[in-house]
Design a protein around this motif. Structure first.
Motif, PDB file in Angstrom:
ATOM      1  N   ASP A   2       0.690  -1.258  -0.053  1.00 35.67           N
ATOM      2  CA  ASP A   2      -0.041   0.243   0.017  1.00 35.67           C
ATOM      3  C   ASP A   2       0.892   1.290  -0.052  1.00 35.67           C
ATOM      4  O   ASP A   2       0.729   2.130  -0.659  1.00 35.67           O
ATOM      5  CB  ASP A   2      -0.902   0.202   1.336  1.00 35.67           C
ATOM      6  CG  ASP A   2      -2.188   1.085   0.939  1.00 35.67           C
ATOM      7  OD1 ASP A   2      -2.568   1.315   2.061  1.00 35.67           O
ATOM      8  OD2 ASP A   2      -2.397   1.544   0.049  1.00 35.67           O
ATOM      9  N   ARG A   3       1.717   1.258   0.937  1.00 32.62           N
ATOM     10  CA  ARG A   3       2.663   2.338   1.034  1.00 32.62           C
ATOM     11  C   ARG A   3       3.577   2.643  -0.264  1.00 32.62           C
ATOM     12  O   ARG A   3       3.838   3.833  -0.700  1.00 32.62           O
ATOM     13  CB  ARG A   3       3.545   2.403   2.292  1.00 32.62           C
ATOM     14  CG  ARG A   3       2.686   2.703   3.529  1.00 32.62           C
ATOM     15  CD  ARG A   3       3.528   2.864   4.681  1.00 32.62           C
ATOM     16  NE  ARG A   3       2.889   3.104   5.897  1.00 32.62           N
ATOM     17  CZ  ARG A   3       3.319   3.214   6.919  1.00 32.62           C
ATOM     18  NH1 ARG A   3       4.670   3.170   7.116  1.00 32.62           N
ATOM     19  NH2 ARG A   3       2.459   3.309   8.006  1.00 32.62           N
ATOM     20  N   ALA A   4       4.066   1.594  -0.766  1.00 29.70           N
ATOM     21  CA  ALA A   4       4.779   1.590  -2.051  1.00 29.70           C
ATOM     22  C   ALA A   4       4.176   2.165  -3.243  1.00 29.70           C
ATOM     23  O   ALA A   4       5.046   2.859  -4.172  1.00 29.70           O
ATOM     24  CB  ALA A   4       5.559   0.311  -2.306  1.00 29.70           C
ATOM     25  N   LEU A   5       2.866   2.155  -3.496  1.00 29.35           N
ATOM     26  CA  LEU A   5       2.276   2.624  -4.580  1.00 29.35           C
ATOM     27  C   LEU A   5       1.220   3.778  -4.448  1.00 29.35           C
ATOM     28  O   LEU A   5       0.823   4.669  -5.278  1.00 29.35           O
ATOM     29  CB  LEU A   5       1.537   1.386  -5.393  1.00 29.35           C
ATOM     30  CG  LEU A   5       2.349   0.148  -5.657  1.00 29.35           C
ATOM     31  CD1 LEU A   5       1.135  -1.005  -6.073  1.00 29.35           C
ATOM     32  CD2 LEU A   5       2.891   0.643  -7.059  1.00 29.35           C
ATOM     33  N   GLN A   6       1.103   3.983  -3.027  1.00 28.41           N
ATOM     34  CA  GLN A   6      -0.059   5.190  -2.730  1.00 28.41           C
ATOM     35  C   GLN A   6       0.602   6.295  -3.146  1.00 28.41           C
ATOM     36  O   GLN A   6       1.765   6.726  -2.648  1.00 28.41           O
ATOM     37  CB  GLN A   6      -0.224   4.826  -1.040  1.00 28.41           C
ATOM     38  CG  GLN A   6      -1.449   5.979  -0.768  1.00 28.41           C
ATOM     39  CD  GLN A   6      -1.573   5.736   0.541  1.00 28.41           C
ATOM     40  OE1 GLN A   6      -0.770   5.465   1.512  1.00 28.41           O
ATOM     41  NE2 GLN A   6      -2.891   5.918   0.847  1.00 28.41           N
ATOM     42  N   GLY A   7      -0.296   7.239  -3.902  1.00 27.32           N
ATOM     43  CA  GLY A   7       0.224   8.441  -4.341  1.00 27.32           C
ATOM     44  C   GLY A   7       1.086   8.499  -5.368  1.00 27.32           C
ATOM     45  O   GLY A   7       1.758   9.430  -5.995  1.00 27.32           O
ATOM     46  N   LYS A   8       1.361   7.349  -6.062  1.00 28.70           N
ATOM     47  CA  LYS A   8       2.136   7.349  -7.364  1.00 28.70           C
ATOM     48  C   LYS A   8       1.296   7.013  -8.724  1.00 28.70           C
ATOM     49  O   LYS A   8       0.198   6.711  -8.637  1.00 28.70           O
ATOM     50  CB  LYS A   8       2.978   5.755  -7.331  1.00 28.70           C
ATOM     51  CG  LYS A   8       3.694   5.720  -6.018  1.00 28.70           C
ATOM     52  CD  LYS A   8       5.009   6.710  -5.984  1.00 28.70           C
ATOM     53  CE  LYS A   8       6.116   6.469  -5.056  1.00 28.70           C
ATOM     54  NZ  LYS A   8       5.607   6.469  -3.730  1.00 28.70           N
ATOM     55  N   GLU A  24      -4.654   5.730  -5.148  1.00 30.70           N
ATOM     56  CA  GLU A  24      -4.848   6.224  -3.957  1.00 30.70           C
ATOM     57  C   GLU A  24      -4.687   5.062  -2.851  1.00 30.70           C
ATOM     58  O   GLU A  24      -4.095   5.460  -1.750  1.00 30.70           O
ATOM     59  CB  GLU A  24      -6.313   6.674  -3.686  1.00 30.70           C
ATOM     60  CG  GLU A  24      -6.585   7.116  -2.301  1.00 30.70           C
ATOM     61  CD  GLU A  24      -8.210   7.485  -2.117  1.00 30.70           C
ATOM     62  OE1 GLU A  24      -8.715   7.511  -0.979  1.00 30.70           O
ATOM     63  OE2 GLU A  24      -8.890   7.548  -3.132  1.00 30.70           O
ATOM     64  N   ARG A  25      -5.185   3.890  -3.097  1.00 30.45           N
ATOM     65  CA  ARG A  25      -5.015   2.990  -2.290  1.00 30.45           C
ATOM     66  C   ARG A  25      -4.918   1.607  -2.929  1.00 30.45           C
ATOM     67  O   ARG A  25      -5.386   1.266  -3.960  1.00 30.45           O
ATOM     68  CB  ARG A  25      -6.321   2.905  -1.317  1.00 30.45           C
ATOM     69  CG  ARG A  25      -6.592   1.715  -0.563  1.00 30.45           C
ATOM     70  CD  ARG A  25      -7.812   2.211   0.514  1.00 30.45           C
ATOM     71  NE  ARG A  25      -7.174   3.040   1.458  1.00 30.45           N
ATOM     72  CZ  ARG A  25      -7.168   2.854   2.763  1.00 30.45           C
ATOM     73  NH1 ARG A  25      -7.450   1.822   3.227  1.00 30.45           N
ATOM     74  NH2 ARG A  25      -6.452   3.997   3.618  1.00 30.45           N
ATOM     75  N   VAL A  26      -4.058   0.553  -2.293  1.00 29.77           N
ATOM     76  CA  VAL A  26      -3.889  -0.988  -2.584  1.00 29.77           C
ATOM     77  C   VAL A  26      -4.338  -1.608  -1.423  1.00 29.77           C
ATOM     78  O   VAL A  26      -3.696  -1.313  -0.341  1.00 29.77           O
ATOM     79  CB  VAL A  26      -2.574  -1.107  -2.979  1.00 29.77           C
ATOM     80  CG1 VAL A  26      -2.493  -2.615  -3.568  1.00 29.77           C
ATOM     81  CG2 VAL A  26      -2.106  -0.257  -4.333  1.00 29.77           C
ATOM     82  N   HIS A  27      -5.273  -2.544  -1.576  1.00 32.54           N
ATOM     83  CA  HIS A  27      -5.731  -3.292  -0.523  1.00 32.54           C
ATOM     84  C   HIS A  27      -4.827  -4.699  -0.862  1.00 32.54           C
ATOM     85  O   HIS A  27      -5.440  -5.553  -1.880  1.00 32.54           O
ATOM     86  CB  HIS A  27      -7.416  -3.574  -0.594  1.00 32.54           C
ATOM     87  CG  HIS A  27      -7.366  -4.277   0.631  1.00 32.54           C
ATOM     88  ND1 HIS A  27      -7.287  -5.652   1.252  1.00 32.54           N
ATOM     89  CD2 HIS A  27      -8.231  -3.882   1.692  1.00 32.54           C
ATOM     90  CE1 HIS A  27      -7.767  -5.874   2.445  1.00 32.54           C
ATOM     91  NE2 HIS A  27      -8.233  -4.882   2.721  1.00 32.54           N
ATOM     92  N   HIS A  28      -3.754  -5.014  -0.232  1.00 32.23           N
ATOM     93  CA  HIS A  28      -2.728  -5.950  -0.347  1.00 32.23           C
ATOM     94  C   HIS A  28      -3.565  -7.468  -0.123  1.00 32.23           C
ATOM     95  O   HIS A  28      -3.167  -8.108  -0.994  1.00 32.23           O
ATOM     96  CB  HIS A  28      -1.481  -5.903   0.017  1.00 32.23           C
ATOM     97  CG  HIS A  28      -1.532  -5.813   1.654  1.00 32.23           C
ATOM     98  ND1 HIS A  28      -2.165  -4.513   2.513  1.00 32.23           N
ATOM     99  CD2 HIS A  28      -1.373  -6.642   2.578  1.00 32.23           C
ATOM    100  CE1 HIS A  28      -1.814  -4.837   3.650  1.00 32.23           C
ATOM    101  NE2 HIS A  28      -1.657  -6.119   3.762  1.00 32.23           N
ATOM    102  N   SER A  29      -4.188  -7.491   0.521  1.00 32.76           N
ATOM    103  CA  SER A  29      -4.840  -9.143   1.155  1.00 32.76           C
ATOM    104  C   SER A  29      -5.939  -9.222  -0.043  1.00 32.76           C
ATOM    105  O   SER A  29      -6.068 -10.504  -0.229  1.00 32.76           O
ATOM    106  CB  SER A  29      -5.372  -9.242   2.423  1.00 32.76           C
ATOM    107  OG  SER A  29      -6.468  -8.307   2.579  1.00 32.76           O
TER     108      SER A  29
END
Length: 184
Positions: A2-8, A24-29
């Motif tokens: 989530d943090r690696a892609l958020q805002g990219k 904005e958001r990635v829900h990894h699970s």
């Protein structure tokens, strides 16, 4: 993830379609992605999308220059009124999402042109870094952009002047803001 892609700015490929936009958001699970200002297959503009199970998610070079900056390296624009507090909802959002809902606009030297409240909310929420849109402008251009983004604050002498309303006129340079973001 989530943090690696958020805002990219990213390209997401799924079932023969290619989406490009701001993550904005990635829900990894669950493997899902929420994106904004999205273009699909380089032709159709969709706005915001939720992609349930992408095959590929990759960060690509954006047309905008968005960088991950230490919030302590950012300083307010010289003409900005520092007597303000970010809304509690923005602080909670920063804490919960590790992101202030949009990209503050800063000069290459770290001077904030638009996004003072978002940066302060990020600091109050304990964030060390935040993505910002970096622009290369002259002093005169920076002053003009600041004036456009803060014109309701600069033209109004009441206590409400510290809380400009959201709107397209306040979003002159910061087009990545969503309608629910605090503009400052």
């Amino acid at each position: 993830m989530d943090r690696a892609l958020q805002g990219k700015y990213a390209r997401v490929v799924t079932e023969g379609r290619t989406y490009e936009g701001w993550v904005e958001r990635v829900h990894h699970s669950r493997g899902s992605v929420v994106m904004h200002t999205v273009t699909v297959d380089d032709t159709e503009e969709l706005g915001s999308v939720f992609i349930r199970t992408p095959d590929i998610v990759e960060v690509i070079k954006p047309q905008k220059r968005v960088e991950w900056w230490d919030v302590n390296e950012l300083q307010p624009f010289p003409d900005h009124n520092l007597e303000f507090e970010p809304k509690d909802s923005m602080i909670r959002s920063c804490y919960r999402n590790q992101y202030a809902k949009s990209f503050p606009v800063v000069r290459e030297d770290g001077t904030v042109i638009n996004g003072h409240k978002r940066i302060k909310a990020a600091r109050v929420a304990g964030l060390d870094h935040h993505p910002v849109e970096v622009i290369d402008v002259t002093d005169d251009q920076a002053a003009e952009l600041f004036a456009v983004a803060h014109r309701s604050q600069l033209n109004n002498t009441s206590d409400d002047a510290n809380e400009p309303e959201d709107g397209p006129e306040a979003e002159a340079q910061d087009s990545s803001d969503d309608a629910n973001s605090e503009n400052d």
